[in-house]
Design a protein around this motif. Structure first.
Motif, PDB file in Angstrom:
ATOM      1  N   PRO A  15       2.387 -10.704  -7.648  1.00 39.09           N
ATOM      2  CA  PRO A  15       1.078 -10.159  -7.290  1.00 39.09           C
ATOM      3  C   PRO A  15      -0.089 -10.731  -8.079  1.00 39.09           C
ATOM      4  O   PRO A  15      -1.201 -10.813  -7.562  1.00 39.09           O
ATOM      5  CB  PRO A  15       1.251  -8.652  -7.560  1.00 39.09           C
ATOM      6  CG  PRO A  15       2.711  -8.402  -7.349  1.00 39.09           C
ATOM      7  CD  PRO A  15       3.390  -9.639  -7.871  1.00 39.09           C
ATOM      8  N   ILE A  16       0.132 -11.173  -9.309  1.00 39.92           N
ATOM      9  CA  ILE A  16      -0.977 -11.661 -10.125  1.00 39.92           C
ATOM     10  C   ILE A  16      -1.452 -13.033  -9.693  1.00 39.92           C
ATOM     11  O   ILE A  16      -2.566 -13.451 -10.024  1.00 39.92           O
ATOM     12  CB  ILE A  16      -0.576 -11.664 -11.623  1.00 39.92           C
ATOM     13  CG1 ILE A  16      -1.814 -11.727 -12.499  1.00 39.92           C
ATOM     14  CG2 ILE A  16       0.384 -12.781 -11.916  1.00 39.92           C
ATOM     15  CD1 ILE A  16      -2.772 -10.578 -12.334  1.00 39.92           C
ATOM     16  N   GLY A  17      -0.657 -13.797  -8.948  1.00 36.60           N
ATOM     17  CA  GLY A  17      -1.092 -15.100  -8.466  1.00 36.60           C
ATOM     18  C   GLY A  17      -0.943 -16.206  -9.497  1.00 36.60           C
ATOM     19  O   GLY A  17      -0.364 -16.028 -10.566  1.00 36.60           O
ATOM     20  N   THR A  18      -1.490 -17.384  -9.165  1.00 37.69           N
ATOM     21  CA  THR A  18      -1.438 -18.548 -10.056  1.00 37.69           C
ATOM     22  C   THR A  18      -2.846 -18.927 -10.478  1.00 37.69           C
ATOM     23  O   THR A  18      -3.834 -18.584  -9.813  1.00 37.69           O
ATOM     24  CB  THR A  18      -0.778 -19.747  -9.368  1.00 37.69           C
ATOM     25  OG1 THR A  18      -1.659 -20.241  -8.339  1.00 37.69           O
ATOM     26  CG2 THR A  18       0.569 -19.365  -8.745  1.00 37.69           C
ATOM     27  N   LEU A  19      -2.943 -19.681 -11.546  1.00 38.25           N
ATOM     28  CA  LEU A  19      -4.265 -20.146 -11.998  1.00 38.25           C
ATOM     29  C   LEU A  19      -4.944 -20.976 -10.920  1.00 38.25           C
ATOM     30  O   LEU A  19      -6.160 -20.868 -10.704  1.00 38.25           O
ATOM     31  CB  LEU A  19      -4.120 -20.958 -13.288  1.00 38.25           C
ATOM     32  CG  LEU A  19      -3.732 -20.176 -14.548  1.00 38.25           C
ATOM     33  CD1 LEU A  19      -3.520 -21.135 -15.718  1.00 38.25           C
ATOM     34  CD2 LEU A  19      -4.802 -19.145 -14.898  1.00 38.25           C
ATOM     35  N   GLU A  20      -4.169 -21.806 -10.249  1.00 35.19           N
ATOM     36  CA  GLU A  20      -4.757 -22.698  -9.239  1.00 35.19           C
ATOM     37  C   GLU A  20      -5.340 -21.903  -8.076  1.00 35.19           C
ATOM     38  O   GLU A  20      -6.485 -22.145  -7.650  1.00 35.19           O
ATOM     39  CB  GLU A  20      -3.696 -23.679  -8.732  1.00 35.19           C
ATOM     40  CG  GLU A  20      -3.207 -24.691  -9.762  1.00 35.19           C
ATOM     41  CD  GLU A  20      -2.253 -24.091 -10.792  1.00 35.19           C
ATOM     42  OE1 GLU A  20      -2.072 -24.706 -11.860  1.00 35.19           O
ATOM     43  OE2 GLU A  20      -1.697 -22.985 -10.529  1.00 35.19           O
ATOM     44  N   THR A  21      -4.581 -20.942  -7.550  1.00 33.38           N
ATOM     45  CA  THR A  21      -5.078 -20.206  -6.386  1.00 33.38           C
ATOM     46  C   THR A  21      -6.199 -19.252  -6.759  1.00 33.38           C
ATOM     47  O   THR A  21      -7.151 -19.068  -5.971  1.00 33.38           O
ATOM     48  CB  THR A  21      -3.930 -19.431  -5.722  1.00 33.38           C
ATOM     49  OG1 THR A  21      -3.305 -18.575  -6.697  1.00 33.38           O
ATOM     50  CG2 THR A  21      -2.891 -20.387  -5.160  1.00 33.38           C
TER      51      THR A  21
ATOM     52  N   SER B 140      -0.009 -16.591   1.838  1.00 35.89           N
ATOM     53  CA  SER B 140       0.488 -17.959   1.964  1.00 35.89           C
ATOM     54  C   SER B 140       0.533 -18.589   0.579  1.00 35.89           C
ATOM     55  O   SER B 140       0.068 -17.987  -0.406  1.00 35.89           O
ATOM     56  CB  SER B 140      -0.433 -18.767   2.869  1.00 35.89           C
ATOM     57  OG  SER B 140      -1.703 -18.957   2.243  1.00 35.89           O
ATOM     58  N   ALA B 141       1.075 -19.793   0.492  1.00 36.41           N
ATOM     59  CA  ALA B 141       1.144 -20.472  -0.806  1.00 36.41           C
ATOM     60  C   ALA B 141      -0.238 -20.639  -1.410  1.00 36.41           C
ATOM     61  O   ALA B 141      -0.420 -20.530  -2.627  1.00 36.41           O
ATOM     62  CB  ALA B 141       1.839 -21.820  -0.650  1.00 36.41           C
ATOM     63  N   GLU B 142      -1.235 -20.890  -0.555  1.00 33.00           N
ATOM     64  CA  GLU B 142      -2.599 -21.105  -1.038  1.00 33.00           C
ATOM     65  C   GLU B 142      -3.316 -19.799  -1.359  1.00 33.00           C
ATOM     66  O   GLU B 142      -4.372 -19.809  -1.991  1.00 33.00           O
ATOM     67  CB  GLU B 142      -3.412 -21.881   0.010  1.00 33.00           C
ATOM     68  CG  GLU B 142      -2.939 -23.301   0.265  1.00 33.00           C
ATOM     69  CD  GLU B 142      -1.673 -23.355   1.109  1.00 33.00           C
ATOM     70  OE1 GLU B 142      -1.394 -22.344   1.821  1.00 33.00           O
ATOM     71  OE2 GLU B 142      -0.948 -24.361   1.038  1.00 33.00           O
ATOM     72  N   GLU B 143      -2.728 -18.674  -0.922  1.00 27.65           N
ATOM     73  CA  GLU B 143      -3.384 -17.382  -1.117  1.00 27.65           C
ATOM     74  C   GLU B 143      -2.746 -16.549  -2.234  1.00 27.65           C
ATOM     75  O   GLU B 143      -3.064 -15.364  -2.361  1.00 27.65           O
ATOM     76  CB  GLU B 143      -3.309 -16.567   0.182  1.00 27.65           C
ATOM     77  CG  GLU B 143      -4.106 -17.152   1.329  1.00 27.65           C
ATOM     78  CD  GLU B 143      -3.871 -16.397   2.626  1.00 27.65           C
ATOM     79  OE1 GLU B 143      -4.807 -16.296   3.439  1.00 27.65           O
ATOM     80  OE2 GLU B 143      -2.735 -15.903   2.820  1.00 27.65           O
ATOM     81  N   GLN B 144      -1.914 -17.132  -3.048  1.00 24.26           N
ATOM     82  CA  GLN B 144      -1.226 -16.342  -4.073  1.00 24.26           C
ATOM     83  C   GLN B 144      -2.230 -15.628  -4.984  1.00 24.26           C
ATOM     84  O   GLN B 144      -3.126 -16.244  -5.528  1.00 24.26           O
ATOM     85  CB  GLN B 144      -0.308 -17.242  -4.897  1.00 24.26           C
ATOM     86  CG  GLN B 144       0.884 -17.768  -4.109  1.00 24.26           C
ATOM     87  CD  GLN B 144       1.801 -18.608  -4.963  1.00 24.26           C
ATOM     88  OE1 GLN B 144       2.451 -18.084  -5.870  1.00 24.26           O
ATOM     89  NE2 GLN B 144       1.854 -19.900  -4.681  1.00 24.26           N
ATOM     90  N   GLY B 145      -2.033 -14.321  -5.110  1.00 22.30           N
ATOM     91  CA  GLY B 145      -2.936 -13.505  -5.899  1.00 22.30           C
ATOM     92  C   GLY B 145      -4.083 -12.902  -5.113  1.00 22.30           C
ATOM     93  O   GLY B 145      -4.859 -12.105  -5.655  1.00 22.30           O
ATOM     94  N   TYR B 146      -4.193 -13.229  -3.830  1.00 17.35           N
ATOM     95  CA  TYR B 146      -5.338 -12.753  -3.052  1.00 17.35           C
ATOM     96  C   TYR B 146      -5.272 -11.250  -2.768  1.00 17.35           C
ATOM     97  O   TYR B 146      -6.315 -10.576  -2.742  1.00 17.35           O
ATOM     98  CB  TYR B 146      -5.437 -13.518  -1.727  1.00 17.35           C
ATOM     99  CG  TYR B 146      -6.106 -14.860  -1.851  1.00 17.35           C
ATOM    100  CD1 TYR B 146      -6.181 -15.530  -3.076  1.00 17.35           C
ATOM    101  CD2 TYR B 146      -6.655 -15.484  -0.741  1.00 17.35           C
ATOM    102  CE1 TYR B 146      -6.787 -16.773  -3.183  1.00 17.35           C
ATOM    103  CE2 TYR B 146      -7.270 -16.738  -0.834  1.00 17.35           C
ATOM    104  CZ  TYR B 146      -7.322 -17.370  -2.052  1.00 17.35           C
ATOM    105  OH  TYR B 146      -7.926 -18.595  -2.162  1.00 17.35           O
ATOM    106  N   ALA B 147      -4.083 -10.713  -2.513  1.00 11.66           N
ATOM    107  CA  ALA B 147      -3.999  -9.269  -2.251  1.00 11.66           C
ATOM    108  C   ALA B 147      -4.548  -8.495  -3.447  1.00 11.66           C
ATOM    109  O   ALA B 147      -5.298  -7.527  -3.295  1.00 11.66           O
ATOM    110  CB  ALA B 147      -2.553  -8.876  -1.965  1.00 11.66           C
ATOM    111  N   HIS B 148      -4.184  -8.924  -4.644  1.00  7.74           N
ATOM    112  CA  HIS B 148      -4.663  -8.272  -5.856  1.00  7.74           C
ATOM    113  C   HIS B 148      -6.143  -8.545  -6.075  1.00  7.74           C
ATOM    114  O   HIS B 148      -6.896  -7.645  -6.493  1.00  7.74           O
ATOM    115  CB  HIS B 148      -3.826  -8.774  -7.038  1.00  7.74           C
ATOM    116  CG  HIS B 148      -4.259  -8.236  -8.354  1.00  7.74           C
ATOM    117  ND1 HIS B 148      -4.730  -9.036  -9.373  1.00  7.74           N
ATOM    118  CD2 HIS B 148      -4.304  -6.970  -8.841  1.00  7.74           C
ATOM    119  CE1 HIS B 148      -5.039  -8.297 -10.414  1.00  7.74           C
ATOM    120  NE2 HIS B 148      -4.793  -7.038 -10.129  1.00  7.74           N
TER     121      HIS B 148
END
Length: 943
Positions: free
Chosen positions: A201-207, A76-84
Motif C-alpha cells: 500500500p505504501i508504494g514505491t519512490l518512483e511511482t 497498475s505497476a505505474e500506480e503503486q501507492g496511489y490508493a493510499h
C-alpha cells in the motif's frame, strides 16, 4: 420494512466486490446464519450499500465509516501507492471544502485529528473514519457531507499534491524499518506467485514521485464508485433519520462510464517445490517458520462452516497450548511457538508453524515444535485437552453474550468490516453461544482432529524461512536437513498433566468494615477494613456483565534508588513464576473457563494489577490476586524467560530512530541518573529474584493496599468478596509511603542539540525537543499545559506537516509527574528526512516564537479546546475513566475534585494565558533537543 431486510428495489444495481464476494444481499440470502436484527442494510439505486445500527455505547456518540472496495491490489505497476495517496488527498480540498479546511472544520466541532478523524488503506480496501462525539443532527450532516465530498468531489490540485507528497514520502520513510523489510521478504517468499507482495500500500519512490493531480484523479474516478462503496453509521441516532440523510446526500452520486479494472490476486502454486529462505538483520530475533499453501475454500458463511471452523480452532488451540507448556520450562526449547491456518485473500490457504528461539537455538526449537505438530496430527488429542479449550472458548462466548447489549460502536464497526472484507455474517453473540451449546455433543477429540486436518495444509514438504542476526552454520541445506530429521524422529507419547483444584481460597476470618462512606461528587463508595485495606466501588451499566478490577500496592518505581536502580526490574515477570502451590502453566489449566488472570507491575508509587472479569468470577479473581500477594511462586522459569528476552531487547535498542531515542532519552534528560539509564546487558543477565525479593516481599506483606471495583456488580456481594480475601489478611500499613528522597528527579541543565545514533536507514532522523516543566500539583497549570499541548499540535500540523510537507505525524505531549516532585516535560516529536533536520529545527523555533509573541488566534484556540471538551464530556461513558477515578479515591482524593473541575478550568483559559504559558515554559533556548541520526552521518549544522 424489516430493518435487516435488504432494499430489494436497489438490488439490481448490486455487483460482486473486487474481492470476489457477492453483493451483501446475496451473502445474507445464501447463509442460514441470522444477522443482527438491529442492523438495517440497504442499497441506493446507484448501488451504494449502507448499514445503520442504533447503539448507545457510548451514549450520545456515533461512528461513521465509508469503505471503498479499492486498495493497493487495484493499482497498475505505474500506480503503486496511489490508493493510499488518494486517501491522503481526501483531506486536501474538494468542491465544497477548500484545501486545509476539512480538518479545521472537524476540530471546531470537537473531532481531534488522528484520534477522531482518520483513514486507512490496505491491499483490498480504503476506509474513511469519523468518530462523532455527539449525536446531534448538525454533526451527522457534516460527517455525511464530508464523506460525500470524498466520494465524488475531490479536486486534486497539483500544488496540493506536491505538498502532500512530502507527507506520504515521510510516512514511507518512517515505516521503512527492519521489521517492515522482514515482512516484505516474508510475504514474497510465502506467496511468490501472488500479486500482493508487489503491491504494498505504501508504494514505491518512483511511482510516488511521478504522481500528479491528473493521474491520481484518474485512479480515484475509476475506483470511487457507489457500487464499490459501503457506508456504515453505528451509534445513538434514529435509523430512519440517518437513512433519510444518507439518501439526501448520496442519491445523486453516479458512477463514471469507464469500467473498473478487474482485480488480480495472482495465484498460489499448490505444487511448488520445497524452498528455503534466509533473511538477516542484526536487530531481528531468531525465528524459523514452516509454511505450506493449499486451495482456497469459497464456501459461504453458514452454520456448517462455522461448526467446522470452531472444531479446527480448538485443534490449533490444543497444539498451541502444548507449545506454551514447553516454552514455560526452566530450560525451554524455544521462547515461543505457534501454529495456525488462514486464507491468503481468496486464492489460497496457508498453514504456518512459527518458532521463536534464542540465538543459535533454532534447530532445537524447530525439532521440539515439529514433534508436537506430528504428535497432534498422528495421535490426536486427549479428552482433557479438548475440555480445557472448550471451557475457555465457551467462557469467551458467554462473556460476549452477556455483554451483548453494551457492545461499543467500534466493536460493531469491526463486525461489519469483517462482513464486507471476508463475508462473515454479522450475527449476535448470544446466537453464537446458542450454536456452540448445540454443538457441544459433537466436540470430541476425533471430530476436532478431523476438522483440523481438513483446514490445515500438511507441512511435510514445508517451505522453510529463517530470520535472525546470523546465518545458521550450513545455511539453507542445514535448515532443510533439520526439518527432514525432525519430521522423521521417533516420538514418545506425552500425556498432559492432570488438572488440579485451586489451592487457595481460605485466607482467614473475613475482614471487618470500619468505615463506609460515599464521596459526594460522583458517589464512589469508599470502604476501609480493620486491617487498613481500602476498597472503592462504583457500579454502573456501561458494560454489561463486566467488572473492572485494580489493586494498587505501595512501592512501585519508588523502590528504585540510585544505589539500587533496578530494584523492581523483575517484578513484571513475577506472574510467570505462578504461585507457591501452582506454576503458571498449572494455573492455565486450573482456571480454564474462568474470566480471571494475573498481572502485576510497577506504576508510579505503587505496584498495580488491572483486570476485567465478570460478576460470577469476581470472587475467584480476588482470590487469585490475594494468593499472589501472599504466596508468589518465585519460580526459576520466570527468570529464564526474562534472561532469554534480553539479547533481542538489546539488539534492537538502536535499530531505528525511535528505538535509539527511547533507549537514551531519559538518561540524557536525567544527566545519567542510573534509575533512568540503560545499563550493560551483563547487569540484567545477572539479575535474579533473590536480588530484590526481600524488599518486594516486605511490600507484599505490609504495604498499603487500595482496591477499585467498577462496573456491573452487586456492591454488598463485592464487599463480602473482598472481606474474605484482601480484607482477611493481617493488618497492613494504612498509608502509601511518601519516600521523599526517592521522589527527587532532576532535569538536566544542558540545553541545545544532543545527537544520538541509530542503525536504521540513512535518510531517517528523529527530533525530540524537551522543555522542562514541573509536576502536576497545580491543576490549573496542568490544564493550561494540556491546552497548550493541543494548540502546539495544531500549529505543528499546519506549519511542518501541511505547509512544508516535511513529516507524516508530528507529535506534542505534556507530561507532568504525579510521582516525582517538581518534574515534568513538554515534548515535541518530529520524524524527518535527514537532510531536513536544520530546516525543521528552524521551523520549530519559528512556530514557538509565534506562540510566545502573540496570543493564540481565536480559531486555533477553539480548534484546540473543543476536542478536549468533547473528550471530557464523554469520559464518564467508559469504565476506563471511572476506574482511574476510583482506584486511589481514598489515598489521592484530589483526583476526583480535579476531574470534576476540569471543564471549568479548560473553559477559563484564555489566549493570553496560553501566550504566558508559552513564554514561561517554552522559552527560546530553553530546551534540550535530542536528534537521532544515522550512525555514519555527520552532525548537521543547526540554526
Amino acid at each position: 420494512m424489516d430493518p435487516a431486510t435488504p432494499v430489494a428495489a436497489a438490488a439490481t444495481h448490486a455487483k460482486p466486490s473486487q474481492s470476489g464476494l457477492p453483493p451483501f444481499e446475496q451473502m445474507l440470502a445464501q447463509s442460514d446464519l441470522p444477522p443482527d436484527p438491529a442492523m438495517r442494510f440497504g442499497r441506493l439505486p446507484n448501488g451504494l450499500s449502507y448499514v445503520i445500527r442504533p447503539n448507545a455505547t457510548p451514549a450520545g456518540t456515533a461512528e461513521v465509516r465509508l469503505r471503498f472496495d479499492v486498495g493497493s491490489l487495484d493499482e497498475s505497476a505505474e500506480e503503486q501507492g496511489y490508493a493510499h495517496f488518494v486517501e491522503h488527498m481526501a483531506f486536501n480540498g474538494s468542491t465544497n471544502v477548500p484545501e486545509g479546511e476539512m480538518i479545521a472544520l472537524l476540530e471546531r466541532k470537537g473531532l481531534a485529528f488522528g484520534a477522531d478523524t482518520n483513514a486507512s488503506t490496505g491491499f483490498v480496501s480504503t476506509t474513511y473514519k469519523l468518530s462523532l462525539p455527539r449525536n446531534d443532527a448538525d454533526l451527522l450532516d457534516t460527517a455525511l457531507m464530508l464523506m460525500r465530498e470524498t466520494a465524488s468531489e475531490l479536486t486534486f490540485n497539483d500544488a496540493a499534491v506536491d505538498r502532500e507528497r512530502g507527507i506520504v514520502l515521510s510516512e514511507r520513510r518512517e515505516g521503512n524499518t527492519y521489521g517492515f523489510v522482514n515482512f516484505v521478504d516474508k510475504i514474497a517468499f510465502e506467496s511468490p506467485d501472488a500479486s500482493y507482495p508487489d503491491r504494498l500500500p505504501i508504494g514505491t519512490l518512483e511511482t510516488l514521485n511521478a504522481a500528479n493531480g491528473t493521474n491520481l484523479k484518474a485512479f480515484w474516478q475509476r475506483n470511487y464508485r457507489p457500487e464499490m462503496a459501503q457506508l456504515m453509521v453505528i451509534g445513538d441516532f434514529a435509523p430512519d433519520a440517518v437513512e433519510a440523510e444518507i439518501r439526501k446526500r448520496f442519491a445523486s452520486w453516479q458512477a463514471p462510464d469507464a469500467p473498473v479494472t478487474q482485480r488480480s490476486y495472482g495465484t498460489v502454486d499448490l505444487a511448488r517445490e520445497p524452498a528455503v529462505d534466509i533473511h538477516l538483520n542484526p536487530a531481528l530475533p531468531e525465528n524459523v517458520t514452516v509454511t505450506r499453501q493449499g486451495a482456497f475454500d469459497p464456501a459461504p458463511d453458514t452454520l456448517e462452516k462455522r461448526k467446522q471452523d470452531v472444531l479446527a480452532y480448538l485443534g490449533h488451540a490444543i497444539i498451541n497450548r502444548r507449545l506454551v507448556r514447553l516454552a514455560r520450562q526452566e530450560e525451554p526449547p524455544f521462547k515461543s511457538a505457534s501454529i495456525g491456518s488462514e486464507d491468503v485473500f481468496r486464492i489460497g490457504r496457508i498453514t504456518r508453524l512459527s518458532v521463536n528461539t534464542t540465538e543459535g537455538g533454532w534447530e532445537r526449537g524447530l525439532t521440539a515444535a515439529a514433534t508436537e505438530y506430528r504428535r497432534a496430527m498422528a495421535g490426536g488429542f486427549s479428552q482433557a485437552e479438548v475440555a480445557e479449550q472448550v471451557a475457555k472458548f465457551r467462557t469467551s462466548l458467554e462473556d460476549a453474550a452477556a455483554g451483548e447489549a453494551t457492545r461499543s460502536n467500534r466493536a460493531l464497526i469491526a463486525v461489519l468490516e469483517d462482513f464486507f472484507d471476508e463475508g462473515k455474517v454479522p450475527t449476535l453473540p448470544s446466537t453464537g453461544l446458542d450454536r456452540f451449546n448445540e454443538l457441544s455433543s459433537e466436540i470430541t477429540p476425533e471430530n476436532v482432529l478431523a476438522a483440523l486436518k481438513k483446514v490445515s495444509v500438511p507441512l511435510d514438504n514445508g517451505m522453510l524461512r529463517f530470520s535472525g542476526k546470523t546465518e545458521p552454520t550450513g545455511g539453507a541445506g542445514a535448515i532443510r536437513a533439520a526439518w527432514v530429521n525432525a519430521m522423521q524422529a521417533p516420538m514418545t507419547d506425552v500425556s498432559p498433566p492432570e488438572a488440579e483444584s485451586f489451592a487457595y481460597g481460605d485466607f482467614g476470618p473475613a475482614g471487618t468494615v470500619v468505615s463506609d462512606v460515599r464521596e459526594p461528587i460522583y458517589g464512589i463508595r469508599t470502604i476501609t477494613f480493620a486491617n487498613n485495606v481500602r476498597l472503592n466501588l462504583k457500579t454502573n451499566d456501561l458494560s454489561k456483565d463486566r467488572v473492572f478490577v485494580r489493586v494498587s500496592l505501595d512501592g512501585g518505581y519508588l523502590l528504585s534508588t540510585r544505589d539500587n536502580p533496578r530494584a523492581v526490574e523483575l517484578v513484571p515477570w513475577m506472574p510467570r513464576g505462578g504461585l507457591g502451590k501452582h506454576s503458571a502453566d498449572e494455573l492455565d489449566s486450573i482456571l480454564a473457563g474462568k474470566s480471571v488472570a494475573l498481572d502485576f507491575g510497577p506504576a508510579g508509587d505503587s505496584f498495580v494489577s488491572t483486570r476485567v472479569t465478570t460478576p460470577r468470577d469476581l470472587d475467584l479473581q480476588l482470590q487469585l490476586l490475594t494468593a499472589f500477594v501472599t504466596d508468589p511462586g518465585w519460580r526459576p522459569e520466570a527468570i529464564s524467560a526474562y534472561r532469554n528476552s534480553l539479547p533481542d531487547r538489546f539488539a534492537r535498542m538502536e535499530a531505528t530512530p525511535s528505538a535509539a531515542m527511547s533507549t537514551h532519552q531519559l538518561a540524557v534528560i536525567a544527566d545519567g541518573d542510573p534509575r533512568f539509564t540503560t545499563a550493560p546487558i551483563e547487569f540484567y543477565q545477572a539479575l535474579d529474584f533473590s536480588d530484590g525479593r526481600e524488599a518486594i516481599t516486605d511490600r507484599l506483606d505490609h504495604g498499603a493496599i487500595e482496591i477499585a471495583l467498577v462496573g456491573d456488580f452487586d456492591e454488598d456481594a463485592a464487599i463480602a468478596d473482598v472481606a474474605r480475601t484482601f480484607g482477611a489478611l493481617p493488618e497492613r500499613e494504612a498509608e502509601f509511603r511518601d519516600r521523599t528522597a526517592a521522589r527527587e528527579r532532576s532535569f538536566t541543565a544542558r540545553r541545545g542539540p544532543v545527537f544520538l545514533r541509530h542503525d536504521g536507514e540513512p535518510d531517517q532522523a528523529l527530533i525530540r525537543v524537551f522543555f522542562p516543566t514541573t509536576d502536576d500539583a497545580d491543576p490549573e497549570l496542568t490544564a493550561t499545559l494540556e491546552l497548550l499541548e493541543a494548540v502546539t499540535q495544531i500549529e505543528l500540523n499546519q506549519e511542518i506537516r501541511e505547509k512544508l510537507g516535511q513529516t507524516y505525524s508530528p507529535g506534542v505531549g505534556s507530561s507532568m509527574s504525579r510521582t516525582y516532585d517538581d518534574f515534568g516535560f513538554f515534548l515535541l516529536n518530529i520524524g524527518v528526512d535527514m537532510s531536513q533536520v536544520p530546516a525543521t529545527m528552524a521551523e520549530v523555533d519559528s512556530t514557538l516564537a509565534t506562540m510566545r509573541d502573540a496570543p493564540v488566534p481565536d480559531d486555533i484556540l477553539q480548534r484546540a479546546r473543543q476536542p478536549l471538551l468533547e473528550k471530557y464530556d464523554n469520559a464518564l461513558k467508559t469504565n476506563g475513566t471511572w476506574l482511574n477515578l476510583a482506584d486511589r479515591a481514598q489515598s489521592q482524593p484530589d483526583r476526583v475534585e480535579r476531574f470534576a473541575q476540569y471543564r471549568t478550568r479548560i473553559m477559563s483559559i484564555t489566549a493570553e494565558d496560553l501566550q504566558a504559558a508559552a513564554r514561561r515554559w517554552l522559552p527560546e533556548g530553553g530546551s534540550v533537543d535530542l536528534i537521532a541520526i544515522p550512525r555514519a552521518a555527520a552532525e548537521p549544522d543547526l540554526p
